[in-house]
Scaffold this motif. Structure first.
Motif, PDB file in Angstrom:
ATOM      1  N   TYR A  88      72.826  48.089 -10.519  1.00  0.00           N
ATOM      2  CA  TYR A  88      72.287  46.765 -11.685  1.00  0.00           C
ATOM      3  C   TYR A  88      70.042  46.856 -11.391  1.00  0.00           C
ATOM      4  O   TYR A  88      70.268  47.151 -10.168  1.00  0.00           O
ATOM      5  N   ARG A  89      69.664  47.748 -12.983  1.00  0.00           N
ATOM      6  CA  ARG A  89      67.926  47.926 -12.640  1.00  0.00           C
ATOM      7  C   ARG A  89      67.070  47.103 -13.473  1.00  0.00           C
ATOM      8  O   ARG A  89      67.890  46.870 -14.160  1.00  0.00           O
ATOM      9  N   LEU A  90      66.724  46.376 -12.552  1.00  0.00           N
ATOM     10  CA  LEU A  90      65.146  45.748 -13.240  1.00  0.00           C
ATOM     11  C   LEU A  90      63.932  46.194 -13.617  1.00  0.00           C
ATOM     12  O   LEU A  90      63.602  46.702 -12.933  1.00  0.00           O
ATOM     13  N   TYR A  91      63.728  46.237 -14.783  1.00  0.00           N
ATOM     14  CA  TYR A  91      62.219  46.883 -15.151  1.00  0.00           C
ATOM     15  C   TYR A  91      61.050  45.772 -15.617  1.00  0.00           C
ATOM     16  O   TYR A  91      62.070  44.978 -16.904  1.00  0.00           O
ATOM     17  N   TYR A  92      60.087  45.695 -15.087  1.00  0.00           N
ATOM     18  CA  TYR A  92      58.964  44.328 -16.136  1.00  0.00           C
ATOM     19  C   TYR A  92      58.016  45.484 -15.348  1.00  0.00           C
ATOM     20  O   TYR A  92      57.938  46.074 -14.226  1.00  0.00           O
ATOM     21  N   ARG A  93      56.988  44.822 -16.383  1.00  0.00           N
ATOM     22  CA  ARG A  93      55.637  44.428 -15.962  1.00  0.00           C
ATOM     23  C   ARG A  93      54.774  43.951 -14.879  1.00  0.00           C
ATOM     24  O   ARG A  93      54.870  43.029 -14.999  1.00  0.00           O
ATOM     25  N   GLY A  94      53.716  44.759 -13.939  1.00  0.00           N
ATOM     26  CA  GLY A  94      53.161  43.870 -12.956  1.00  0.00           C
ATOM     27  C   GLY A  94      51.832  43.506 -13.319  1.00  0.00           C
ATOM     28  O   GLY A  94      51.187  44.163 -13.848  1.00  0.00           O
ATOM     29  N   SER A  95      51.358  42.253 -13.346  1.00  0.00           N
ATOM     30  CA  SER A  95      49.873  42.176 -14.263  1.00  0.00           C
ATOM     31  C   SER A  95      49.867  40.746 -13.593  1.00  0.00           C
ATOM     32  O   SER A  95      49.416  39.696 -14.008  1.00  0.00           O
ATOM     33  N   PRO A  96      48.678  40.626 -12.761  1.00  0.00           N
ATOM     34  CA  PRO A  96      48.415  39.482 -12.068  1.00  0.00           C
ATOM     35  C   PRO A  96      47.123  38.885 -12.423  1.00  0.00           C
ATOM     36  O   PRO A  96      46.619  37.436 -12.072  1.00  0.00           O
TER      37      PRO A  96
END
Length: 492
Positions: A88-96
Motif C-alpha cells: 500500500y502506498r500513500l501520496y500526499y502534498r507536503g506544505s508546512p
C-alpha cells in the motif's frame, strides 16, 4: 403413467413459454453478466415494498498517519492511496506554510504499508531538504504539479513498464500535466505540454483542486475528473482519452436521485474511482465544502491554534456513484462521514477524503480522511466499512420486498453479501420478465438465508444451480426481513 407424462409435458411447455416472452425493446433488459452489483442506487431496482436503501456510515479507526515532518505540516492534503499487489502506498502534498497554489515550497511525499493500517515513511534520497538528506519526498522542484499531484496505477493491458504509474497535476496557469513512473517513486513528464489545457475547458476557473484519472475497464478508455467553477459553485467535469495524451471535450457532470435532479453543492474534491470489487461502478467519496458556514468562535479557533482565516467554513464527506457518462447518482444527499466531536473537526478544508478505497481485511475496506487541516495536529485518519457496504437494501422486522428490473446474467450460482438479525432472513425468488415465478425458483422453493456473510450462495430446495437461466431475461425478487442486502453476484 399417462398422467405423470401429461404433467411433465405441461410443466415443460410452461417453462419454455416463459422465455418466449417478448420485451418491448432490447433496452428493457439490463445485461449484468457476472458483475457484482451493489445496492447503492436504483439502477437495477424496479420496485421497493417496505424496503429502503440506507447509507451505512464507516467506523472511525483513529489516526493512520501524522503529518509531522518539517516538510509536511499544517497544509498537507490531496491524498491518494494505491494498493499495488502486496504494497500500500500513500501520496500526499507536503506544505508546512500557507502560500499561493502551486508555489515552489510544495512537495509530494509518500508513506508505505503492508496492510493499509500501520504506515511508515520511507527514507529516500531523491530530493534533499536542508538538514535532511533522507526523507520521504518523491517529487519536488516541480511546481505547480506539486500542488495537486495525483497518481494512478495504470491497469490498461499492454501498458509499457516505464508507464505503469501515471499522474496528473497542475493549476489553471499550467493546465494538467501528465507524468509517468515505473515504480511510483521516480517520476518524469510524459510530455512538456499539458494534456488538458484551459482552452479545452469552457469555464472561467478550473483545476484548483485534486484532479484525477484512471483506466476504466468498463469503458475501455482513460477517464479524467477535474474541478471547475460553474455559476460560482465548485463543480466536476469529465473527459476521456484512448492514450492519456489526447482528451475529449470535457462535459459538466450533473447530479440525480430517484426524485430527479439532486441538489448542487460545492464539491471541493470528487475522488471518483472504480470500485475494486465491481469496476463498472465508479464510487465518489467527495469533499462537500460549505463556504461561510462558520462553527467556531475566534476564541475556539485560537485554542486549537488553527491558522488564521481557516475556520470560516465547514466540510464533510458525501457518497456518489456513477456508471460512466455525465451523471452522478446522489442517492444519499446526506453526509457519509460526518465531522467528529471537538473543535478541530469543524475548521475549513478538513475531512477531505483521500482518493481510492482499499481492502484492509477479509471482510473490511478502508477510507481515509485528511483531518485537522491548518493545525499542528494535521493527520490522515482511517475509517473502516464492510466490503461492498457503502449502502444496503434494508428490510424491517415486518419484512419487505425488492424487485429488480428484467436482467440477464451469466453463471451457475447466485451469491449475496448480506446480514440478518437472529430472527431475520433473506429469500430470493426468480421470475420471468412479466413477474411470474419460474418453476423451482419460487418463494416457496427458496431456502431462508440467515446469518452475516460477505458471500453466501443462495439455494432453492438445497440446490444452487441457476445455469439453465443463464442468458435469459429474469427478475429477482428479494424478500428481506430484519436484514440488509449489500450486493449480489452471479458466477460459477
Amino acid at each position: 403413467m399417462r398422467n405423470c407424462l401429461f404433467i411433465f409435458t405441461l410443466l415443460a411447455t410452461q417453462f419454455t413459454a416463459v422465455f418466449q416472452y417478448s420485451l418491448s425493446a432490447a433496452d428493457d433488459v439490463i445485461h449484468i453478466g457476472s458483475r457484482r452489483e451493489l445496492l447503492v442506487d436504483h439502477y437495477l431496482i424496479d420496485h421497493l415494498k417496505n424496503v429502503r436503501l440506507v447509507l451505512n456510515r464507516p467506523r472511525d479507526e483513529g489516526v493512520a498517519l501524522e503529518f509531522d515532518k518539517p516538510w509536511e505540516g499544517l497544509f498537507c492534503g490531496y491524498c491518494t492511496v494505491i494498493k499495488d499487489e502486496e504494497l500500500y502506498r500513500l501520496y500526499y502534498r507536503g506544505s508546512p506554510k500557507v502560500g499561493a497554489d502551486g508555489n515552489q515550497n510544495e512537495v509530494y511525499c509518500c508513506a508505505e504499508s503492508k496492510d493499509g493500517i500501520s504506515w511508515t515513511k520511507p527514507e529516500l534520497d531523491l530530493f534533499e531538504i536542508p538538514g535532511h538528506s533522507k526523507n520521504n519526498i518523491i517529487l519536488a522542484d516541480a511546481a505547480p504539479v506539486t500542488h495537486n499531484f495525483c497518481p494512478m496505477l495504470d491497469t490498461r493491458p499492454g501498458v509499457p513498464a516505464g508507464e505503469r504509474y501515471k499522474a496528473i497535476g497542475g493549476t489553471m496557469t499550467s493546465g494538467l500535466i501528465a507524468m509517468t513512473s515505473a515504480d511510483g517513486l521516480h517520476w518524469k513528464k510524459l510530455q512538456e505540454e499539458p494534456v488538458i489545457t484551459t482552452t479545452m475547458v469552457p469555464y472561467n476557473y478550473m483545476f484548483d483542486s485534486q484532479n484525477l484519472a484512471f483506466w476504466s475497464t468498463h469503458e475501455n478508455k482513460y477517464v479524467c475528473y477535474f474541478r471547475v467553477f460553474e455559476g460560482g459553485i465548485r463543480r466536476i467535469c469529465r473527459s476521456t482519452s484512448d492514450d492519456f495524451i489526447n482528451w475529449s471535450e470535457p462535459i459538466l457532470m450533473k447530479y440525480r436521485n430517484p426524485n430527479g435532479e439532486a441538489p448542487i453543492e460545492h464539491l471541493y474534491t470528487n475522488q471518483t474511482h472504480p470500485y475494486f470489487r465491481a469496476p463498472h461502478l465508479y464510487v465518489s467519496i467527495a469533499a462537500r465544502f460549505m463556504p461561510g458556514r462558520q462553527v467556531l468562535t475566534d476564541e475556539q479557533a485560537k485554542a486549537i491554534n488553527v491558522s488564521p482565516k481557516y475556520f470560516k467554513d465547514t466540510s464533510d464527506a458525501i457518497l456518489m456513484t456513477s456508471r460512466g457518462g455525465s451523471f452522478y447518482d446522489r442517492t444519499f444527499p446526506g453526509g457519509f462521514i460526518r465531522p467528529g466531536i471537538g473543535a478541530r473537526n469543524w475548521v475549513s478544508r478538513t475531512n477531505y477524503p483521500a482518493l481510492n478505497v482499499v481492502q484492509t481485511g477479509p471482510a473490511e475496506m478502508s477510507i481515509y480522511l485528511n483531518q485537522d487541516y491548518a493545525q499542528p495536529t494535521s493527520h490522515l485518519r482511517r475509517y473502516s466499512i464492510r466490503l461492498d457496504g457503502f449502502a444496503s437494501a434494508q428490510g424491517p422486522y415486518a419484512g419487505g420486498e425488492l424487485l429488480t428490473k428484467p436482467l440477464t446474467f451469466t453463471g451457475g450460482k447466485l451469491s449475496i453479501n448480506f446480514g440478518t438479525s437472529a430472527a431475520g432472513s433473506i429469500r430470493v425468488e426468480i421470475q420471468d420478465p412479466s413477474g411470474n415465478p419460474l418453476p423451482g425458483y419460487s418463494l416457496a422453493d427458496s431456502d431462508e438465508q440467515i446469518g452475516n456473510e460477505i458471500e453466501r450462495v443462495v439455494t432453492w430446495k438445497q440446490s444452487s444451480d441457476v445455469s439453465s437461466l443463464s442468458g435469459k431475461p429474469v427478475r429477482l425478487r428479494f424478500v428481506i426481513k430484519d436484514a440488509d442486502l449489500f450486493a449480489f453476484k452471479f458466477g460459477d
